[in-house]
Design a protein around this motif. Sequence first.
Motif, mmCIF file in Angstrom:
data_model
loop_
_atom_site.group_PDB
_atom_site.id
_atom_site.type_symbol
_atom_site.label_atom_id
_atom_site.label_comp_id
_atom_site.label_asym_id
_atom_site.label_seq_id
_atom_site.Cartn_x
_atom_site.Cartn_y
_atom_site.Cartn_z
ATOM 1 N N CYS A 67 0.860 -1.196 0.000
ATOM 2 C CA CYS A 67 0.000 0.000 0.000
ATOM 3 C C CYS A 67 0.884 1.229 0.000
ATOM 4 O O CYS A 67 1.792 1.359 0.821
ATOM 5 N N ASP A 68 0.618 2.141 -0.917
ATOM 6 C CA ASP A 68 1.445 3.354 -1.028
ATOM 7 C C ASP A 68 0.573 4.525 -1.454
ATOM 8 O O ASP A 68 -0.589 4.359 -1.836
ATOM 9 N N ALA A 69 1.144 5.724 -1.366
ATOM 10 C CA ALA A 69 0.409 6.937 -1.728
ATOM 11 C C ALA A 69 1.406 8.050 -1.983
ATOM 12 O O ALA A 69 2.604 7.934 -1.689
ATOM 13 N N SER A 70 0.909 9.145 -2.529
ATOM 14 C CA SER A 70 1.723 10.345 -2.731
ATOM 15 C C SER A 70 1.548 11.268 -1.528
ATOM 16 O O SER A 70 0.473 11.342 -0.941
ATOM 17 N N GLY A 71 2.635 11.970 -1.182
ATOM 18 C CA GLY A 71 2.588 12.867 -0.036
ATOM 19 C C GLY A 71 3.360 12.293 1.131
ATOM 20 O O GLY A 71 3.696 11.105 1.155
ATOM 21 N N PRO A 72 3.651 13.132 2.126
ATOM 22 C CA PRO A 72 4.396 12.662 3.312
ATOM 23 C C PRO A 72 3.530 11.729 4.154
ATOM 24 O O PRO A 72 2.451 12.098 4.593
ATOM 25 N N ILE A 73 4.023 10.516 4.358
ATOM 26 C CA ILE A 73 3.266 9.483 5.079
ATOM 27 C C ILE A 73 3.803 9.371 6.495
ATOM 28 O O ILE A 73 4.997 9.144 6.698
ATOM 29 N N PHE A 74 2.921 9.551 7.460
ATOM 30 C CA PHE A 74 3.310 9.432 8.861
ATOM 31 C C PHE A 74 2.920 8.071 9.433
ATOM 32 O O PHE A 74 3.686 7.476 10.174
ATOM 33 N N THR A 75 1.736 7.597 9.095
ATOM 34 C CA THR A 75 1.281 6.319 9.636
ATOM 35 C C THR A 75 0.559 5.523 8.556
ATOM 36 O O THR A 75 -0.067 6.090 7.650
ATOM 37 N N ARG A 76 0.663 4.179 8.684
ATOM 38 C CA ARG A 76 -0.109 3.251 7.858
ATOM 39 C C ARG A 76 -0.819 2.285 8.790
ATOM 40 O O ARG A 76 -0.247 1.853 9.798
ATOM 41 N N LYS A 77 -2.034 1.931 8.425
ATOM 42 C CA LYS A 77 -2.779 0.932 9.183
ATOM 43 C C LYS A 77 -3.488 0.009 8.200
ATOM 44 O O LYS A 77 -3.950 0.443 7.146
ATOM 45 N N TRP A 78 -3.555 -1.253 8.588
ATOM 46 C CA TRP A 78 -4.343 -2.233 7.842
ATOM 47 C C TRP A 78 -5.496 -2.674 8.740
ATOM 48 O O TRP A 78 -5.308 -2.962 9.926
ATOM 49 N N LEU A 79 -6.684 -2.730 8.148
ATOM 50 C CA LEU A 79 -7.866 -3.121 8.912
ATOM 51 C C LEU A 79 -8.654 -4.161 8.133
ATOM 52 O O LEU A 79 -8.630 -4.194 6.891
ATOM 53 N N ILE A 80 -9.341 -4.995 8.871
ATOM 54 C CA ILE A 80 -10.313 -5.911 8.284
ATOM 55 C C ILE A 80 -11.476 -6.010 9.255
ATOM 56 O O ILE A 80 -11.275 -6.106 10.475
ATOM 57 N N ASN A 81 -12.658 -5.930 8.722
ATOM 58 C CA ASN A 81 -13.877 -5.919 9.548
ATOM 59 C C ASN A 81 -13.811 -4.816 10.604
ATOM 60 O O ASN A 81 -14.192 -5.019 11.766
ATOM 61 N N GLU A 82 -13.275 -3.648 10.202
ATOM 62 C CA GLU A 82 -13.178 -2.457 11.039
ATOM 63 C C GLU A 82 -12.258 -2.653 12.249
ATOM 64 O O GLU A 82 -12.258 -1.847 13.172
ATOM 65 N N GLN A 83 -11.465 -3.719 12.250
ATOM 66 C CA GLN A 83 -10.508 -3.970 13.313
ATOM 67 C C GLN A 83 -9.095 -3.892 12.737
ATOM 68 O O GLN A 83 -8.832 -4.389 11.638
ATOM 69 N N GLU A 84 -8.196 -3.258 13.518
ATOM 70 C CA GLU A 84 -6.828 -3.125 13.028
ATOM 71 C C GLU A 84 -6.159 -4.493 12.991
ATOM 72 O O GLU A 84 -6.289 -5.304 13.899
ATOM 73 N N LEU A 85 -5.456 -4.730 11.903
ATOM 74 C CA LEU A 85 -4.776 -5.994 11.681
ATOM 75 C C LEU A 85 -3.430 -5.971 12.397
ATOM 76 O O LEU A 85 -2.665 -5.013 12.278
ATOM 77 N N ASN A 86 -3.137 -7.024 13.126
ATOM 78 C CA ASN A 86 -1.884 -7.123 13.874
ATOM 79 C C ASN A 86 -1.061 -8.304 13.361
ATOM 80 O O ASN A 86 -1.604 -9.250 12.777
ATOM 81 N N PRO A 87 0.246 -8.280 13.580
ATOM 82 C CA PRO A 87 1.083 -9.401 13.138
ATOM 83 C C PRO A 87 0.638 -10.701 13.810
ATOM 84 O O PRO A 87 0.147 -10.721 14.932
#
Length: 557
Positions: A327-347
């Motif tokens: 997952c990537d984007a343009s602009g200064p990136i401070f944080t990334r999060k992955w979610l599934i079913n509105e819950q943050e995905l953890n390792p």
Amino acid sequence: MCVKVIILCATFGLVSGAGVLPDSVDAALGGTVMFTTSLAPTQTPFISISWSTGTKNIITSNAGGNFTGPEYEGRITLFISTGSLELRNVALSDTGQYRVNIIPAGAAAIVGSIILNVYEPVSNVRVTVSSSDLVEFNSSVTLSCSAAGASLTTFLWLNGSIEVTASDRGHLTDGGATLTITTVGRYDQGPFTCKVSNLVSSNISDPVQLSINYGPDGAILSISPLLDYYEEGSDVSLSCSADSRPAAQFKWLLNGELLSFTGAQIQMINIQTSQSGNYSCQAFNSKTLRYKTSQPASISVLRRITNIHVESSSNEPIEGTSVNITCDASGPIFTRKWLINEQELNPSENIVFYDQKRVLSFTVLKRKDSGKYVCEISNPISTQTTVYTLSVIYGPENVQISGPKEIQVDKTVKLTCFSDSVPAANYTWIKNGTVLTQSSEYIKSMAGSSDSGQYICRASNEITKKTSEAAHTVFVSAAQESLSAGAIAGITVALLVVVAGAAAGGFHVYKHQKDRRLSKNSLKEQHVYENPSTAHNFNTDEENVYENDLNAYDRHL
């Protein structure tokens, strides 16, 4: 009676001239002075009262009247009850000794004297300054006080309402008429006044303000609005202030480099990311020739997050393989999060993050990993999200066939095949080694006895390259016909003729067909029992041989 007279005479003798007048009195030029005796007012007039100075007769008062010296006409008043004298419009020439001679009735004369000191009143008090343009910590200044009529005078210096006394930096000389301040400070600016006094008057000067140049001190940079981060394209105002006299001049620096901006305030319109950095302002005093630089203030300009996108390392994520989702984007990136079913995905054992969650890695894909994954990228001024749908490819598995196991002749055979597979499996129907159709459904209308048999559904996945099968046996039975009573009676006679002869043979044929089906079913059941994992492949050479033998036997019958 004589004794009383002697006592009275003795009493008057004690008071004559002793303490009748004070030793001296001071008067201001042009003012009024009172020569006041210590005698109590009496109701009995004095026989005579006489005032004189030097050889001059001021006034004589007796039974014959009042006699006033020519130069005292209109200037004096005699108080006959006490013998006191008032002298008005006093001149310097009135300075000298004054005498009084009072003759009471029936008593000794009372004589007294007093010295008159005439002073010129203090006037025209003013202060002069050695320098009016001073620099704090560098300059010294002398203030001088002068006045008219300043004889037998005292001097008092005031800074505002506070008396100035001698100190380490303040020195009084010339009887207090001169005040010297060494190493002036900003609080020495005044206002200073000088109060001059003598015995008869006092006067104060006009205030004097010292011009003391100081600073700049306390250079302070202010930012409006004050934010941790600024969006690119916004407006920012910077202002600088310092305590300084004269007012400070300002320069601006970015990361220690001098900018072209000057003045106490600058407006940055449509600010860009290239203008991020540490800003500071420098104050300069053209009189003191001193500089003061403010503490730096950080301005961080950010672009909004745009163009968020997700890429997968595989377009065909097959169960059991690994896959990376980036997952990537343009602009200064401070944080990334992955979610599934509105819950943050953890390792987890199967999920690993790389490059500050830029990459979501599945080490071994499982079908339960399928779902909609949300990638959220943010910085302090913006947030963007995108959804990536992961469909884990697997199968086919659990092939099943639904449909009738027995139908009558001329009815429709409809068999439906389904299985667990992503993407959906392709289906092939096979009977006796012959491909019937390629569809999830097999439909045969007007079925005949030849349609009896085992039907195999073979499911295949074009991506996994896997296949799986299931078998289903259908028996097409003869139709039962309905006959009338007469027909049945007619046929009965004919049948009776052949029944006897055919009974044995017919029974033999029936038993043979029954045994044939039983044998064949037993063979299949035995195969399924011994090979449960390949039950759907019951189309073996052994069955074909057995089928051919039975068919030959049928033809023989």
